[in-house]
Design an enzyme around this catalytic site. Sequence first.
Site, PDB file in Angstrom:
ATOM      1  CB  ALA A 277      -0.914   0.012   1.404  1.00 22.48           C
ATOM      2  CB  CYS A 278       3.945   1.939   1.566  1.00 24.41           C
ATOM      3  SG  CYS A 278       3.574   3.257   2.997  1.00 24.41           S
ATOM      4  CB  ILE A 279       7.091   0.935  -2.157  1.00 27.48           C
ATOM      5  CG1 ILE A 279       7.391   0.710  -0.592  1.00 27.48           C
ATOM      6  CG2 ILE A 279       8.313   1.459  -2.877  1.00 27.48           C
ATOM      7  CD1 ILE A 279       8.343   1.281  -0.016  1.00 27.48           C
ATOM      8  CB  SER A 282       4.704   7.351  -1.265  1.00 28.14           C
ATOM      9  OG  SER A 282       4.176   6.696  -0.012  1.00 28.14           O
TER      10      SER A 282
END
Length: 455
Positions: A277-279, A282
């Site tokens: 869900a992040c890298i 963002s």
Amino acid sequence: MNFESSHHISLGQSIPSRNAKIAVVGLGYVGLPLALTAYDAGFDTIGIDLNGTRVSRIMQGAQVISYLAPDRIASAVDSGRFRATQDRAELADADIILICVPTPLTADQKPDMRFVTAAAEDVAMQLRPGQLVVLESSVWPGATANLVRPILESSGLRAGRDFFLGFSPEREDPGNHTFGTQNIPKVVGADDPLSLQLIEDFYNAIITRAVPVSSAATAEAVKLVENSFRTVNIALVNEMKTALEAMGVDVWEVIAAAATKPFGFMPFYPGPGIGGACIPVSPAYLSWRATDAGSATPLIDLARHSNDAVPATLAARIAADLSRESGPPVDPARPLGGQRLLLMGIAYKRDVEDTRRSPALVLLEQLEILGAEVDYHDPFFPHLPEGGEFANLAGRQSVPLTAESVKTYAAVAVITDHSAPDYALVASHATRIFDTRNVFHRIGIAVDGGRLIKI
Ligand SMILES: NC(=O)c1ccc[n+]([C@@H]2O[C@H](COP(=O)([O-])OP(=O)(O)OC[C@H]3O[C@@H](n4cnc5c(N)ncnc54)[C@H](O)[C@@H]3O)[C@@H](O)[C@H]2O)c1
């Protein structure tokens, strides 16, 4: 004593005494460990989540995150000082509210702030003087000041005077047994000195160290810069893998040797692409905000596209390799027609039960487009979950890993190198192995007969 400093003083005193009540909004991979960390530090803590099933399972003490200590949730619930609820009205009782809701991308790859907006509206409904609100979700620089603050101030209360507001990016690394919520330093930012002081005091009370910065936007940017740094370096190392392979050089050996340099080099490793869900998300937030601000991030955008292309490149590579063995395909558009393949590991990362944006599932789809019949083995996913971006794969089941079953596949491809599978069994019985993670070399299992292909 003026009004704002009286609120500030009373909340400031309730932090060291542990009398402040904590509410965490969103009990996912970030919010639940954070809530347990606040509980561990001695605070009465509630977690609020819209997902009734998740709330019930947490209240039953179920280990909803596999890498948390087995009894951690149950013992917190049993203590009576931690509980989960769906009731957003309970926000009114909290002194400190931490928002940890998802920040995905829309279909056209733009920031999807619906969850943050909805959570801020819930908080605004219950907001009272003296509360501290901290956004933890990864957002674009300026979101706390320009999106969340106006929603909270629609209550008639003012940030920095009646209530306190700031941002602290989550740095949770799922599955990391060395660094968890408690011992990862936490950046904190706010747009007024009273809010910043309270946020700093609170996080210093629950984690190893708060790192104050001069504004909420700065703290928001820290998170996006950290993840964009990783995105670019992952794209770089995958490019190096391909280039070095063409020269007959093993990228894994190169990285291991380069990493002995005590300064100026940080190892990143090739793989099947990026997920979670992040890298992958963002950098898209950073890029969107840069464009909005009249700037651009061409290098980051190129890295994103490069990472997104990895699963399709690997599928083509597997198809080319197997076609060499089996002769020219009957249907060139389906070069893997009739070939059975086994993918090991479909989570996006080792030893986590999370398939969000998993490159393994993109690869699975690509291999099927090329005509293969694909099974998977993943101890964390006996079957693939409903919903999410891979709804078409829901219900598929993990096949057992046995000597007999492994022999029946044209090839086994290791996509996510979970700790549990028996790699020695695969090494002994697979006809052909594609290894995207160098796992056989890493754990010292030799594969004879040229059957192992690092891709
Ligand atoms: N997962 C990670 O490794 C990680 C690491 C660092 C930062 N982050 C960031 O942290 C944030 C949360 O990510 P996550 O992985 O914990 O997400 P998640 O999907 O695991 O959990 C989010 C939870 O919030 C709940 N929720 C959604 N809207 C809500 C609302 N209005 N009120 C109450 N509950 C609500 C959902 O039901 C879900 O349980 C995101 O911004 C993400 O980018 C994630």
